[in-house]
Design a protein around this motif. Structure first.
Motif, PDB file in Angstrom:
ATOM      1  N   GLU A  63     -10.011  -2.889   4.170  1.00 44.68           N
ATOM      2  CA  GLU A  63     -10.600  -2.774   2.829  1.00 44.68           C
ATOM      3  C   GLU A  63     -10.212  -3.972   1.964  1.00 44.68           C
ATOM      4  O   GLU A  63     -11.035  -4.495   1.207  1.00 44.68           O
ATOM      5  CB  GLU A  63     -10.144  -1.477   2.167  1.00 44.68           C
ATOM      6  N   PHE A 116       0.840  -1.191   0.000  1.00 43.23           N
ATOM      7  CA  PHE A 116       0.000   0.000   0.000  1.00 43.23           C
ATOM      8  C   PHE A 116       0.877   1.244   0.000  1.00 43.23           C
ATOM      9  O   PHE A 116       2.042   1.201   0.406  1.00 43.23           O
ATOM     10  CB  PHE A 116      -0.906   0.017   1.238  1.00 43.23           C
ATOM     11  N   LYS A 165      -1.723   1.815   6.897  1.00 45.04           N
ATOM     12  CA  LYS A 165      -2.953   2.056   7.652  1.00 45.04           C
ATOM     13  C   LYS A 165      -3.751   0.762   7.810  1.00 45.04           C
ATOM     14  O   LYS A 165      -3.883  -0.014   6.856  1.00 45.04           O
ATOM     15  CB  LYS A 165      -3.824   3.108   6.947  1.00 45.04           C
ATOM     16  N   LYS A 196      -6.828   0.598   8.067  1.00 42.56           N
ATOM     17  CA  LYS A 196      -8.005   0.746   7.205  1.00 42.56           C
ATOM     18  C   LYS A 196      -7.779   0.095   5.840  1.00 42.56           C
ATOM     19  O   LYS A 196      -8.695  -0.508   5.263  1.00 42.56           O
ATOM     20  CB  LYS A 196      -8.319   2.241   7.036  1.00 42.56           C
ATOM     21  N   LYS A 197      -6.560   0.182   5.330  1.00 40.39           N
ATOM     22  CA  LYS A 197      -6.238  -0.403   4.029  1.00 40.39           C
ATOM     23  C   LYS A 197      -6.360  -1.933   4.072  1.00 40.39           C
ATOM     24  O   LYS A 197      -6.844  -2.571   3.134  1.00 40.39           O
ATOM     25  CB  LYS A 197      -4.822  -0.009   3.615  1.00 40.39           C
TER      26      LYS A 197
END
Length: 206
Positions: free
Chosen positions: A139, A129, A133, A135-136
């Protein structure tokens, strides 16, 4: 044996030919032996009870030998007494179980073959990425439709991805050079990168 390669968005990117060991004949006996040995080797073996020589009591005789009407007693640390020593209690020991290199290699091939047969292996082109994060990673799990499952990422050494995934529940990130049969079988889904498959091919051929 061919399988689909996905990108980080969960879209099909192409096909990849899996190495021959992904089609190894499975022996449940060997897999049980290896997983049991792996779990044994995680045990600390520090459990212990105190013997009569280790409990904290005076060595004085509780009462005189005769004339009290009580049973004869020599010390308060007797195993027959409350808070006394424990007879034949557990003592520290080493649970280490040796596994040969050949069995480790064979069991890993069998575990991978079992997960392929069950449709539990997902090949992705990359897990890199642009920013570290959590969050990545969340996802990515959602895009691959493995959110909420026990997931093992078998990848080349990547400190950034490991850092991003460390707070995600039921997600384990393992360097493909160190992955073992137990970790593969533990996972509901094994996510492996194309690069990791090439490294694994070299490892299994050694």
């Amino acid at each position: 044996m061919e399988t689909t390669v996905y990108n980080a968005k969960g879209q099909e990117k192409g096909k990849i030919e899996l190495p021959a060991f992904f089609n190894t004949e499975i022996s449940s006996v060997l897999l049980h032996e290896i997983t049991t040995a792996y779990l044994n080797n995680q045990r600390a073996g520090t459990h212990k009870t105190k013997t009569r020589g280790e409990v904290s009591f005076s060595g004085a005789k509780p009462w005189k030998q005769k004339g009290t009407g009580n049973a004869r007693a020599g010390q308060r640390n007797s195993p027959l007494w409350r808070k006394g020593g424990i007879i034949f209690g557990p003592q520290p020991r080493d649970y280490f179980t040796k596994m040969s290199k050949q069995k480790k290699k064979q069991s890993l091939s069998m575990a991978l073959a079992a997960q392929v047969q069950n449709g539990n292996i997902i090949v992705v082109d990359s897990v890199k990425f642009d920013e570290v994060k959590t969050k990545k990673v969340a996802e990515l799990l959602k895009n691959l439709k493995v959110d909420g499952k026990k997931v093992v990422f078998a990848i080349a050494n990547d400190a950034s991805f490991r850092l991003a995934a460390r707070n995600v529940k039921n997600v384990v990130v393992e360097n493909i050079k160190n992955i073992n049969a137990y970790q593969v079988l533990w996972a509901d889904k094994l996510v492996i990168t194309s690069e990791a498959i090439e490294i694994l091919k070299e490892r299994q051929a050694a």
